[in-house]
Design a protein around this motif. Structure first.
Motif, PDB file in Angstrom:
ATOM      1  N   TYR A   1       0.810  -1.136  -0.075  1.00  0.00           N
ATOM      2  CA  TYR A   1       0.043   0.172  -0.034  1.00  0.00           C
ATOM      3  C   TYR A   1       0.803   1.338  -0.098  1.00  0.00           C
ATOM      4  O   TYR A   1       0.670   1.962  -0.818  1.00  0.00           O
ATOM      5  CB  TYR A   1      -1.065  -0.015   1.487  1.00  0.00           C
ATOM      6  CG  TYR A   1      -1.568   1.008   1.198  1.00  0.00           C
ATOM      7  CD1 TYR A   1      -3.024   1.123   0.313  1.00  0.00           C
ATOM      8  CD2 TYR A   1      -1.551   2.407   1.978  1.00  0.00           C
ATOM      9  CE1 TYR A   1      -3.616   2.307   0.459  1.00  0.00           C
ATOM     10  CE2 TYR A   1      -2.530   3.454   1.854  1.00  0.00           C
ATOM     11  CZ  TYR A   1      -3.374   3.550   1.289  1.00  0.00           C
ATOM     12  OH  TYR A   1      -4.234   4.391   1.405  1.00  0.00           O
ATOM     13  N   LEU A   2       1.703   1.143   0.789  1.00  0.00           N
ATOM     14  CA  LEU A   2       2.837   2.392   1.106  1.00  0.00           C
ATOM     15  C   LEU A   2       3.636   2.667  -0.336  1.00  0.00           C
ATOM     16  O   LEU A   2       3.768   3.624  -0.889  1.00  0.00           O
ATOM     17  CB  LEU A   2       3.831   2.364   2.167  1.00  0.00           C
ATOM     18  CG  LEU A   2       3.054   2.475   3.569  1.00  0.00           C
ATOM     19  CD1 LEU A   2       4.141   2.052   4.532  1.00  0.00           C
ATOM     20  CD2 LEU A   2       2.709   3.999   3.677  1.00  0.00           C
ATOM     21  N   GLU A   3       4.018   1.623  -1.062  1.00  0.00           N
ATOM     22  CA  GLU A   3       4.663   1.591  -2.291  1.00  0.00           C
ATOM     23  C   GLU A   3       3.957   2.074  -3.296  1.00  0.00           C
ATOM     24  O   GLU A   3       4.456   2.796  -4.158  1.00  0.00           O
ATOM     25  CB  GLU A   3       5.157   0.035  -2.545  1.00  0.00           C
ATOM     26  CG  GLU A   3       5.919  -0.129  -3.808  1.00  0.00           C
ATOM     27  CD  GLU A   3       7.483  -0.005  -3.846  1.00  0.00           C
ATOM     28  OE1 GLU A   3       8.088   0.391  -4.841  1.00  0.00           O
ATOM     29  OE2 GLU A   3       7.786   0.069  -2.912  1.00  0.00           O
ATOM     30  N   GLN A   4       2.683   1.668  -3.450  1.00  0.00           N
ATOM     31  CA  GLN A   4       1.950   2.393  -4.545  1.00  0.00           C
ATOM     32  C   GLN A   4       1.455   3.596  -4.180  1.00  0.00           C
ATOM     33  O   GLN A   4       1.544   4.462  -5.096  1.00  0.00           O
ATOM     34  CB  GLN A   4       0.545   1.242  -4.644  1.00  0.00           C
ATOM     35  CG  GLN A   4       0.857   0.035  -5.306  1.00  0.00           C
ATOM     36  CD  GLN A   4      -0.276  -0.722  -5.452  1.00  0.00           C
ATOM     37  OE1 GLN A   4      -1.529  -0.254  -5.843  1.00  0.00           O
ATOM     38  NE2 GLN A   4      -0.219  -1.984  -5.654  1.00  0.00           N
ATOM     39  N   MET A   5       1.103   3.860  -2.858  1.00  0.00           N
ATOM     40  CA  MET A   5       0.924   5.399  -2.586  1.00  0.00           C
ATOM     41  C   MET A   5       2.182   6.324  -2.987  1.00  0.00           C
ATOM     42  O   MET A   5       1.702   7.523  -3.706  1.00  0.00           O
ATOM     43  CB  MET A   5       0.584   5.524  -1.058  1.00  0.00           C
ATOM     44  CG  MET A   5      -0.084   7.005  -0.626  1.00  0.00           C
ATOM     45  SD  MET A   5      -0.629   6.956   0.963  1.00  0.00           S
ATOM     46  CE  MET A   5       1.002   6.653   1.700  1.00  0.00           C
ATOM     47  N   ILE A   6       3.268   6.073  -2.497  1.00  0.00           N
ATOM     48  CA  ILE A   6       4.419   6.688  -2.953  1.00  0.00           C
ATOM     49  C   ILE A   6       4.478   6.917  -4.529  1.00  0.00           C
ATOM     50  O   ILE A   6       4.885   7.912  -4.946  1.00  0.00           O
ATOM     51  CB  ILE A   6       5.757   6.165  -2.137  1.00  0.00           C
ATOM     52  CG1 ILE A   6       5.404   6.436  -0.686  1.00  0.00           C
ATOM     53  CG2 ILE A   6       6.815   6.791  -2.532  1.00  0.00           C
ATOM     54  CD1 ILE A   6       6.233   5.903   0.219  1.00  0.00           C
ATOM     55  N   ARG A   7       4.686   5.652  -5.099  1.00  0.00           N
ATOM     56  CA  ARG A   7       4.736   5.768  -6.529  1.00  0.00           C
ATOM     57  C   ARG A   7       3.627   6.498  -7.236  1.00  0.00           C
ATOM     58  O   ARG A   7       3.952   7.138  -8.238  1.00  0.00           O
ATOM     59  CB  ARG A   7       4.795   4.167  -6.949  1.00  0.00           C
ATOM     60  CG  ARG A   7       6.251   3.642  -6.900  1.00  0.00           C
ATOM     61  CD  ARG A   7       6.134   2.300  -7.410  1.00  0.00           C
ATOM     62  NE  ARG A   7       7.385   1.407  -7.195  1.00  0.00           N
ATOM     63  CZ  ARG A   7       8.298   1.286  -8.030  1.00  0.00           C
ATOM     64  NH1 ARG A   7       8.040   1.655  -9.134  1.00  0.00           N
ATOM     65  NH2 ARG A   7       9.056   0.559  -7.697  1.00  0.00           N
ATOM     66  N   ASN A   8       2.404   6.392  -6.982  1.00  0.00           N
ATOM     67  CA  ASN A   8       1.563   7.178  -7.652  1.00  0.00           C
ATOM     68  C   ASN A   8       1.551   8.734  -7.290  1.00  0.00           C
ATOM     69  O   ASN A   8       1.117   9.613  -8.007  1.00  0.00           O
ATOM     70  CB  ASN A   8      -0.016   6.984  -7.022  1.00  0.00           C
ATOM     71  CG  ASN A   8      -0.322   5.375  -7.690  1.00  0.00           C
ATOM     72  OD1 ASN A   8       0.165   4.965  -8.546  1.00  0.00           O
ATOM     73  ND2 ASN A   8      -1.220   4.672  -6.839  1.00  0.00           N
TER      74      ASN A   8
END
Length: 63
Positions: free
Chosen positions: A50-57
């Motif tokens: 979740y954190l990975e996708q939030m940061i990448r987005n």
């Protein structure tokens, strides 16, 4: 984005990204941590993903 389900996991081989994940440390309040866990569960993923996708987005660069 695919969750990588059905793909055989091999140590040090990335499944969802072009690079393997590494263990990191982040300090959060209990409130923030529980909210991340709640949001991740609602999206059927781990807190880490979740954190990975939030940061990448929300990243302003392509790296």
């Amino acid at each position: 984005m695919s969750t990588g389900k059905g793909k055989k996991r091999i140590r040090e081989q990335p499944v969802l990204y072009d690079e393997p994940k590494k263990k990191r440390g982040v300090m959060l309040t209990d409130t923030a941590w529980y909210k991340i866990q709640e949001l991740a569960a609602l999206n059927s993923m781990s807190a880490s993903e979740y954190l990975e996708q939030m940061i990448r987005n929300h990243s302003m660069t392509d790296g």
